[in-house]
Write an enzyme that holds these catalytic residues in place. Structure first.
Site, short mmCIF file in Angstrom:
data_model
loop_
_atom_site.label_atom_id
_atom_site.label_comp_id
_atom_site.label_asym_id
_atom_site.label_seq_id
_atom_site.Cartn_x
_atom_site.Cartn_y
_atom_site.Cartn_z
CG ASP A 1 -3.31 9.59 -4.23
OD1 ASP A 1 -3.17 9.16 -5.44
OD2 ASP A 1 -3.63 8.93 -3.02
CG ASP B 1 1.12 12.44 -0.31
OD1 ASP B 1 0.34 11.23 -0.04
OD2 ASP B 1 0.29 13.24 -0.94
#
Length: 328
Positions: A35, A33
């Site tokens: 953020d 991922d």
């Protein structure tokens, strides 16, 4: 920026290409991922809070996703549509605000040196993520990272920011599908018959669709993904920085070398393979998903089941109303 950013949705290319990894090592492919994982802040939140709907409205919209009132895709379109800032101006705000994980750059160099494919998988906008990586890592280092995210149309004056979704779903980007496709691709290039080890790194509940397709799951310590794993007895490895992840991957590589005696992996060897898919299969675990006390997990784990619950509830309500009307 000289003109609007408008790019077609790309095909996933060579995400799982581990052909050049050493013969006596299992092929490892990393997905992460963006953020809250590689960067401590959310790129979209920085933009929305400073150049769009503002933090108060964003928090209201986030709550609408969690309660199931609106889909992630619908809310995201409102958030991105609220922006009115040229790309360069918005990026300057991100450059001042974002903090990268202190060990990520070293980990990324470790992946390059050991020819381990590293891919970002995100519900964000690819032009934004690429520019951030180019700036914080340098364009040459950034070029080694494939980004699997949504494309965007951004007008030159910044009055229009429109996501171009990868998939026609309530989430906009089906991270699980992206990893499944990459896994198949990696298996095709493993001519020695081994099964690649898929690693996923994340921080939030929205990462679970991708996490359930991985063989090894890393969850940032103290955040929602770890809490969820603890609550539902899902095996994971906690991490504080990417240095923890690097140490664990190095350990896995040493284990492989010891078990094979340097003669190559036996066909199909992968003790962690399919673990997450078995644990999160719709046939195996529908109960805790559909009986979850909040709708956050339903939305992100099985959007199709979530939609089905709403449709059934709506049908039941309609039948009840018809019955009451008839009784009257």
């Amino acid at each position: 920026m000289p003109g609007a950013i408008q790019q077609p949705v790309p095909e996933i290319k060579n995400l799982g290409d581990g052909t050049s990894q050493p013969e006596n090592k299992r092929k490892i492919v990393c997905f992460s991922d963006f953020d809250g994982t590689i960067f401590m802040q959310d790129t979209g939140h920085v933009l929305f809070d400073n150049h769009g709907c503002g933090s108060e409205r964003r928090e209201v919209l986030d709550e609408q996703i969690k309660t199931g009132e609106r889909s992630f895709r619908d809310v995201s379109e409102e958030m991105w549509g609220s922006l009115n800032v040229p790309f360069e101006d918005g990026f300057r705000m991100m450059e001042k605000t974002l903090e990268i994980d202190p060990a990520f750059q070293q980990f990324h160099q470790f992946c390059i040196a050991n020819e381990i494919p590293f891919n970002v998988i995100s519900a964000g906008l690819k032009p934004v993520l690429r520019r951030v990586l180019d700036t914080f890592l340098g364009e040459e280092a950034s070029s080694h990272i494939e980004i699997v995210a949504n494309e965007a149309q951004i007008s030159a004056d910044g009055s229009t920011w429109k996501p171009i979704w990868r998939h026609d779903t309530e989430l906009g980007h089906d991270k699980a599908l992206s990893i499944t496709e990459a896994r198949r691709e990696a298996e095709l290039v493993c001519e020695d018959g081994t099964i690649p080890l898929v690693v996923f790194i994340g921080d939030g509940v929205s990462d679970l669709p991708a996490a359930r397709e991985a063989d090894v799951l890393f969850a940032r310590r103290g955040l929602r993904l770890e809490e969820y794993c603890v609550e539902h007895a899902i095996k994971y490895i906690p991490f504080d920085t990417f240095a923890d992840i690097q140490r664990e991957i190095e350990r896995i590589r040493r284990e492989d070398a010891q078990k094979t005696g340097g003669k190559g992996m036996p066909a199909g060897f992968n003790p962690r393979a399919n673990m997450w898919r078995r644990m999160s299969s719709k046939n195996v675990v529908p109960r805790f998903v559909l009986m979850s006390p909040t709708k956050e997990e339903k939305m992100f784990l099985w959007p199709e089941a979530f939609s089905e619950v709403h449709e059934n509830a709506a049908a039941a309500a309609a039948m009840q109303q018809t019955s009451l009307t008839g009784a009257a």
